[in-house]
Enzyme design. Structure first.
Site, PDB file in Angstrom:
ATOM      1  N   GLY A   1       0.956  -1.251   0.013  1.00 19.54           N
ATOM      2  CA  GLY A   1      -0.139   0.056   0.177  1.00 19.54           C
ATOM      3  C   GLY A   1       0.989   1.418   0.099  1.00 19.54           C
TER       4      GLY A   1
ATOM      5  N   GLY B   1      -0.319  -4.842   0.728  1.00 17.58           N
ATOM      6  CA  GLY B   1      -1.570  -4.573  -0.222  1.00 17.58           C
ATOM      7  C   GLY B   1      -1.407  -5.273  -1.481  1.00 17.58           C
TER       8      GLY B   1
ATOM      9  CD  GLU C   1       1.589  -6.705   5.970  1.00 12.61           C
ATOM     10  OE1 GLU C   1       2.241  -7.728   6.142  1.00 12.61           O
ATOM     11  OE2 GLU C   1       0.855  -6.722   4.868  1.00 12.61           O
TER      12      GLU C   1
ATOM     13  CG  ASP D   1      -2.979  -5.107   6.245  1.00 11.42           C
ATOM     14  OD1 ASP D   1      -2.080  -5.510   5.681  1.00 11.42           O
ATOM     15  OD2 ASP D   1      -3.469  -3.819   6.188  1.00 11.42           O
TER      16      ASP D   1
END
Ligand code: NAD
Length: 639
Positions: free
Chosen positions: A64, A113, A136, A144
């Site tokens: 992300g 992401g 992460e 996530d």
């Protein structure tokens, strides 16, 4: 938008990431553009399948776009991040549940992401250069975008290993771990995509697949399983420290650079998610509990600063000594109430009657109300619960409810309350009893409910009052599949896990079997500590050995009865009950009553019952925690 190219070519919906200079990092706008395209194509008969690919050689998508998150977060604006993650996770779920084939081509890096768009489709293609990771933890977040689902489903304890070490997977590893499906050399992707566009037939992917390179992770599995089998970060670190191998030394070194809070939460998340009731929505909902709090209470902003902004690679993590208290993990993962992640298709707000609002029932009802359900309660005692409106009888609380929940002291009271509420309930509604009662009472109430056209679930809980307040109970449920399905969304609010154990009564059977083991093991742990004392063995040494040897158990590792040893437990609070000895005695009696009627031989359970009866009724055990057996044994000699 110049960062992404969305179009329909032939029979295919095409999504190409066109931001190679930023390793195709996904911004909020790109995420929303993908979401809109997927929704449009879902109902569009002209689109047979969806293809994801990306420009450039270095990355499909390296994650992300965190610059904006950092910028807003450091200015105290946490809402931007929460909105980004919420909408991204909804898109991840949409993709995971997509009714049409989704083919993704993953060259170079696919991380964070990028996994959320590249690894949730039906046909995930890797090539020579593919490197997939969930890194992460290294920036103070947790895996996530649905990554915890994939890690929970990976073989053995590979999920823990990959999550905690942010390990990169080559093509063979990615297929072994369940992040990819097919290996296809990059030089034939162009022809394959043309074929998919022209035909709309995803089976061309399978026919082009070639054997992948060997998985190095597969070869390491015995070491990974040995090292990562523990229930907590402390267990895993203890095990790694006792292993004398290069693998253990390298792994410890890697983990020394990673956020301890993130690692501890990741392990807890995988532990909660692993099991038959795992869904992408559950995984995303749990991830969102962490990311919602990541900037304010987690290590996320510090992680980004150290790794990406200042690049000093020297983050000042919380809990830098790697001792992360259970309470810190619970704080990050407790339910979010009205802010919980929801999915548009979900039906919100059931009408619930809740009867028995004591130590357990009160906080359970409050959590349901916080999650947006319309809860009407009743208790014999005069109680007030946040968000719950009170009725003046059990029948009034049950009238018109979709689901009635009971949380009562025993089977006799349950039968009496059921006789009042069943006639007041509408056909098709469900009665869910969460009390711990005898199997016969559960089955009798089930029969009465069935005769009235109602669904019934017996769903006793484990987790105590802390679990009730934190929404982390485990439910063990008995009843029909329809009954369980109706109650399951409520179990998700009140707990972390619900296991459908079988027909009516099976939940109570599981509960009393579990608690019979618990009672017996607690006694065994306490008498072993008392013996160790008399042999002159230090209690801490005893804990260090047993907690990582074959004598380990929940009573030793998570609820140690010796004060000052192991994690915080009632022993450290003068044995004030978390779970009272009286309640343990009740459960052991239920187990022996059941053993009697089923003609089962349970000598250890029988002895445990006799010892707890003596402790509670003949000595000073009433009102103490059930682990207070240790001071009892301490005082005694051999008779
Ligand atoms: P509690 O005594 O605090 O609560 C029971 C409530 O039921 C009380 O508020 C009482 O007033 C109410 N009640 C009794 N008779 C009633 C009636 N006829 N109509 C309406 N309300 C009535 O007990 P608790 O700790 O909340 O435990 C409830 C159940 O959960 C028990 O079956 C227990 O074994 C089980 N349980 C408890 C724990 C724990 O740690 N406390 C853990 C797991 C399971």
């Amino acid at each position: 938008m110049s960062d992404i190219d969305i179009r329909v070519t032939g029979r295919a919906g095409r999504i190409t990431l066109t931001r190679p200079s930023a390793l195709n990092a996904m911004s909020y706008d790109m995420c929303m553009a993908i979401d809109a395209a997927l929704r449009n194509w879902r109902e569009d008969d002209a689109v047979d399948l969806v293809i994801f690919d990306a420009e450039g050689d270095k990355a499909f998508c390296a994650g992300g776009d965190i610059a904006e998150l950092y910028d807003t977060g450091t200015r105290g604006n946490y809402e931007y991040g929460r909105t980004f993650w919420r909408d991204e996770y909804r898109m991840n779920a949409l993709l995971f549940e997509y009714p049409k084939p989704v083919v993704s081509f993953l060259q170079g890096f696919t991380m964070g992401g990028g996994v959320g768009i590249g690894c949730h489709g039906s046909h995930r293609v890797v090539c020579e250069t593919s490197k997939i990771a969930m890194p992460e933890n290294g920036i103070g977040l947790v895996p996530d975008v649905g990554g915890t689902l994939m890690l929970a489903l990976a073989p053995g304890r590979l999920g823990e290993y990959l999550g905690l070490t942010a390990g990169r997977m080559g093509p063979g590893d990615a297929i072994f771990a369940g992040f990819a499906d097919h290996y296809i050399p990059r030089d034939i992707w162009g022809d394959l995509i043309a074929m998919l566009e022209a035909s709309g037939d995803a089976s061309h992917v399978e026919t082009h697949a070639q054997p992948a390179t060997d998985s190095t992770l597969e070869a390491q599995m015995p070491q990974i399983d040995e090292a990562f089998g523990g229930e907590s970060l402390g267990d895993i670190l203890n095990t790694l420290r006792t292993l004398d191998s290069d693998f253990a030394a390298d792994t410890l070194k890697t983990m020394s650079r990673i956020s301890p809070l993130s690692m501890a939460c990741t392990i807890e998340m995988l532990r909660r998610l692993r099991g038959p009731s795992l869904t992408i929505r559950k995984a995303l909902e749990l991830e969102y509990r962490f990311t919602y709090r990541a900037m304010e209470h987690g290590d996320f902003l510090e992680g980004i600063r150290a790794q990406i902004i200042d690049k000093d690679r020297n983050p000042a993590w919380q809990f830098a000594d790697q001792n992360v208290p259970v309470a810190a993990v619970s704080k990050m993962l407790q339910p979010l109430g009205k802010d919980a992640l929801s999915f548009e298709e979900e039906k919100q707000g059931m009408k619930i009657g809740f009867i028995g609002l004591g130590n357990m029932g009160g906080p359970m009802a409050a959590n349901l109300a916080k999650a947006g359900h319309d809860v009407t309660g009743f208790d014999m005692a005069d109680v007030a619960i946040d968000g719950v409106s009170m009725a003046d009888s059990a029948a009034a609380a049950a009238a018109g409810a979709d689901v009635v929940i009971t949380m009562l002291p025993n089977g006799q009271i349950l039968r009496a309350v059921a006789a009042d509420v069943i006639p007041a309930m509408a056909a098709g509604a469900a009665l869910v009893d969460c009390s711990t009662v005898d199997v016969d009472s559960a089955r009798a109430v089930d029969a009465d409910a069935a005769a009235a056209g109602l669904l019934f679930v017996d769903a006793p809980v484990s987790g105590g009052i802390g679990g009730a307040a934190g929404g982390t109970l485990t439910f063990m449920a008995g009843g029909s599949a329809d009954a369980f399905a109706k109650a399951e969304p409520l179990f998700d609010v009140m707990g972390q896990k619900a296991v459908h154990c079988g027909d009516a009564g099976a939940g109570q059977a599981a509960k009393i079997c579990n608690n019979m083991i618990l009672g017996v093991t607690m006694i065994a742990t306490c008498e072993a500590f008392a013996l160790a004392d008399k042999l002159g063995l230090d209690r801490q040494k005893m804990f260090d050995v047993v907690s990582t040897s074959s004598g380990y158990s929940w009573t030793m590792n998570a609820y140690c009865p010796a004060p000052g040893v192991g994690p915080q437990s009632p022993a450290d609070n003068d044995y004030t009950p978390g779970f009272a000895a009286d309640l343990m005695l009740k459960d052991l009696r239920l187990s022996q009553q059941a053993a009697e009627s089923a003609d089962a031989d349970t000598p250890m359970g029988q002895l445990a019952q006799a010892l707890y009866a003596q402790f509670v009724e003949g000595e000073d055990g009433a009102g103490k925690d059930f682990s207070a057996m240790l001071p009892r044994f301490e005082k005694r000699g051999r008779e």
